[in-house]
Design a protein around this motif. Structure first.
Motif, short mmCIF file in Angstrom:
data_model
loop_
_atom_site.label_atom_id
_atom_site.label_comp_id
_atom_site.label_asym_id
_atom_site.label_seq_id
_atom_site.Cartn_x
_atom_site.Cartn_y
_atom_site.Cartn_z
N ARG A 127 -46.15 96.06 40.98
CA ARG A 127 -45.48 96.92 40.00
C ARG A 127 -46.56 97.52 38.89
O ARG A 127 -46.43 98.52 38.57
N VAL A 128 -47.09 96.29 38.38
CA VAL A 128 -47.96 96.72 37.26
C VAL A 128 -49.04 97.41 37.61
O VAL A 128 -49.58 98.54 37.03
N LEU A 133 -44.93 90.56 43.34
CA LEU A 133 -44.09 91.78 43.37
C LEU A 133 -44.69 92.22 41.87
O LEU A 133 -44.83 93.70 41.78
N SER A 134 -44.57 91.38 40.95
CA SER A 134 -45.27 91.97 39.56
C SER A 134 -46.38 92.69 39.45
O SER A 134 -46.60 93.74 38.87
N THR A 190 -38.40 89.70 35.74
CA THR A 190 -37.41 90.42 36.37
C THR A 190 -36.57 89.64 37.53
O THR A 190 -35.37 89.58 37.91
N THR A 203 -41.62 96.59 29.05
CA THR A 203 -42.02 96.57 30.35
C THR A 203 -41.50 95.29 31.05
O THR A 203 -42.06 94.81 32.00
N SER A 212 -48.12 101.14 37.85
CA SER A 212 -47.29 101.75 36.58
C SER A 212 -48.07 102.74 35.80
O SER A 212 -49.33 102.38 35.45
N TRP A 220 -39.28 95.34 33.39
CA TRP A 220 -38.78 95.70 34.81
C TRP A 220 -39.97 95.63 35.44
O TRP A 220 -39.91 95.34 36.79
N LEU A 221 -41.33 95.51 34.98
CA LEU A 221 -42.53 95.43 35.60
C LEU A 221 -42.91 94.00 35.73
O LEU A 221 -43.72 93.55 36.69
#
Length: 422
Positions: A154-155, A150-151, A144, A137, A158, A139-140
């Motif tokens: 995203r998480v 933002l993480s 990144t 993960t 997901s 990219w989560l």
């Protein structure tokens, strides 16, 4: 038709909000700060479910640690979760299956915070191969792009997080938890089989190994920027059991190992003369230690065919036990000379001059080990492997691209200056 589309859109948005809210409330990776619900989410059993990237990156982005310990699964398993007797404390930020690309990103992300003064990082040949760049993960996580908010988004959205959330709830209800990869005792023969199968597998892996000089250059950029901004970086080359080191040599990777060892020594020496804000280990702003190379504790015999008692230093040829890592931290701080089970030499401070002189000593230790019953058993094992015409474990190369370099540059441009560090 318009009303139907609007209703569908509202339902979709509501579903996404509910999905994200559920993940944020359960918080399997421990990043949202949601309170634990007794019997449902109170026990954090899945913090490292993804190899640790989401949880570790979030903590590094939040800052607050004076020192961090980076590395692969050898760092995760080979050091205590909370190492002892390190002034100011040190956070074990190991991540399974990682490589120098992710480790450099992690160090740069942590250095954006002015609380960070020291980075300790585990290195070996694996980290600089072209076989891997970013796993699980990554990219989560905040690794990144360095943006924690933002993480979090995203998480929360997901499916991976949803699966970990369900598993965490099941763990809390049933009392389950991830099992440690080692034990104090084993069924007769299990350890021996683990050593033999591990040695065979890593032999094939080394046959397909491809060193990538761009990864070393990437690491050097990180090292340059951090040391220029007052952060001390202490590197160490991981110890491996003699069986794995013999697999490396028999597969033809000795020259790669020695070349990377020398290149790392030169890279650290280049930046060692700078003044760190706080020195966690003696030796300057960039310090390199080597715990590899058939040292006495890593040349202890592999478990016997019927042995049930755990090996005193390695639970399998590639991974050492936490008391070994604790001893390595003490050695790097010059607080001990003996190895984890009492032998010397234990680690060497690696400079360009020492890299050359100690290579011969390492080969001498190997020759002495090959004469022992354990060395003879390993020789017989690899003779059998080679007689079977083993095939290289070839993976598609994952070379660094412009976006990869840019993502590290963005973080390095935001590293806190030395004047702001306390």
């Amino acid at each position: 038709m318009t009303r139907y589309a609007t209703t569908l859109l509202i339902a979709l948005i509501a579903g996404l909000i509910a999905f994200a809210g559920f993940n944020a409330l359960v918080d399997p990776f421990g990043i949202t700060g949601a309170p634990g619900i007794p019997g449902l989410t109170a026990r954090d059993t899945r913090l490292l479910e993804d190899g640790g990237r989401v949880h570790v990156a979030d903590r590094l982005a939040r800052g607050g640690d004076n020192a961090i310990l980076l590395g692969s699964s050898r760092t995760v398993d080979g050091f205590p979760r909370e190492p002892e007797a390190w002034p100011g404390g040190i956070y074990n930020a190991g991540m399974r299956g990682t490589n120098i690309f992710e480790l450099s990103q992690a160090a740069a992300l942590a250095a954006e915070n002015d609380s960070l003064n020291c980075v300790v990082i585990g290195l070996d040949l694996d980290e600089f191969g072209s076989h891997s760049k970013a796993k699980a993960t990554y990219w989560l996580s905040a690794l990144t792009d360095g943006r924690r908010w933002l993480s979090l988004a995203r998480v929360s959205l997901s499916p991976n997080t949803f699966g970990a959330s369900l598993q965490l709830i099941a763990d809390n209800i049933t009392g389950g938890e991830p099992r440690a990869p080692w034990s104090d005792s084993y069924p007769a023969g299990q350890q021996r089989e683990r050593y033999e199968s591990g040695a065979r597998g890593i032999y094939s892996w080394y046959l397909g190994y491809d060193f990538d000089p761009e990864r070393l250059a990437l690491f050097a950029r990180m090292l340059d920027t951090l040391t220029a901004n007052g952060v001390q970086v202490t590197g160490f080359i991981h110890p491996l059991h003699a069986w794995r080191e013999e697999a490396m040599i028999r597969s033809g990777r000795l020259e790669d190992y020695l070349a990377v060892r020398e290149a790392l020594a030169e890279t650290f020496q280049r930046y060692s003369g700078r003044a760190p804000v706080e020195a966690c280990t003696p030796g300057g702003s960039a310090v390199l230690w080597d715990f590899s190379g058939f040292q006495p504790f890593s040349s202890m015999p592999a478990p016997g065919a019927d042995q049930t008692e755990a090996h005193p230093a390695f639970y399998e040829p590639s991974h050492y036990l936490p008391h070994v890592g604790q001893a390595m931290l003490e050695r790097m701080r010059m607080e001990r000379l003996d190895g984890p089970v009492g032998q010397r030499p234990f680690g060497v401070r690696l400079t360009p001059q020492a890299a050359v002189s100690t290579a011969e000593a390492m080969l001498d230790r190997r020759e002495a080990w090959l004469e022992t019953p354990d060395g003879q058993a390993a020789t017989a094992l690899f003779d059998t492997v080679e007689a079977g015409d083993p095939q290289a474990e070839v993976q598609t190369p994952q070379y660094l691209n412009r976006d990869d370099l840019r993502s590290l540059t963005d973080k390095l441009e935001h590293v806190a200056p030395a004047a702001s560090r306390r």
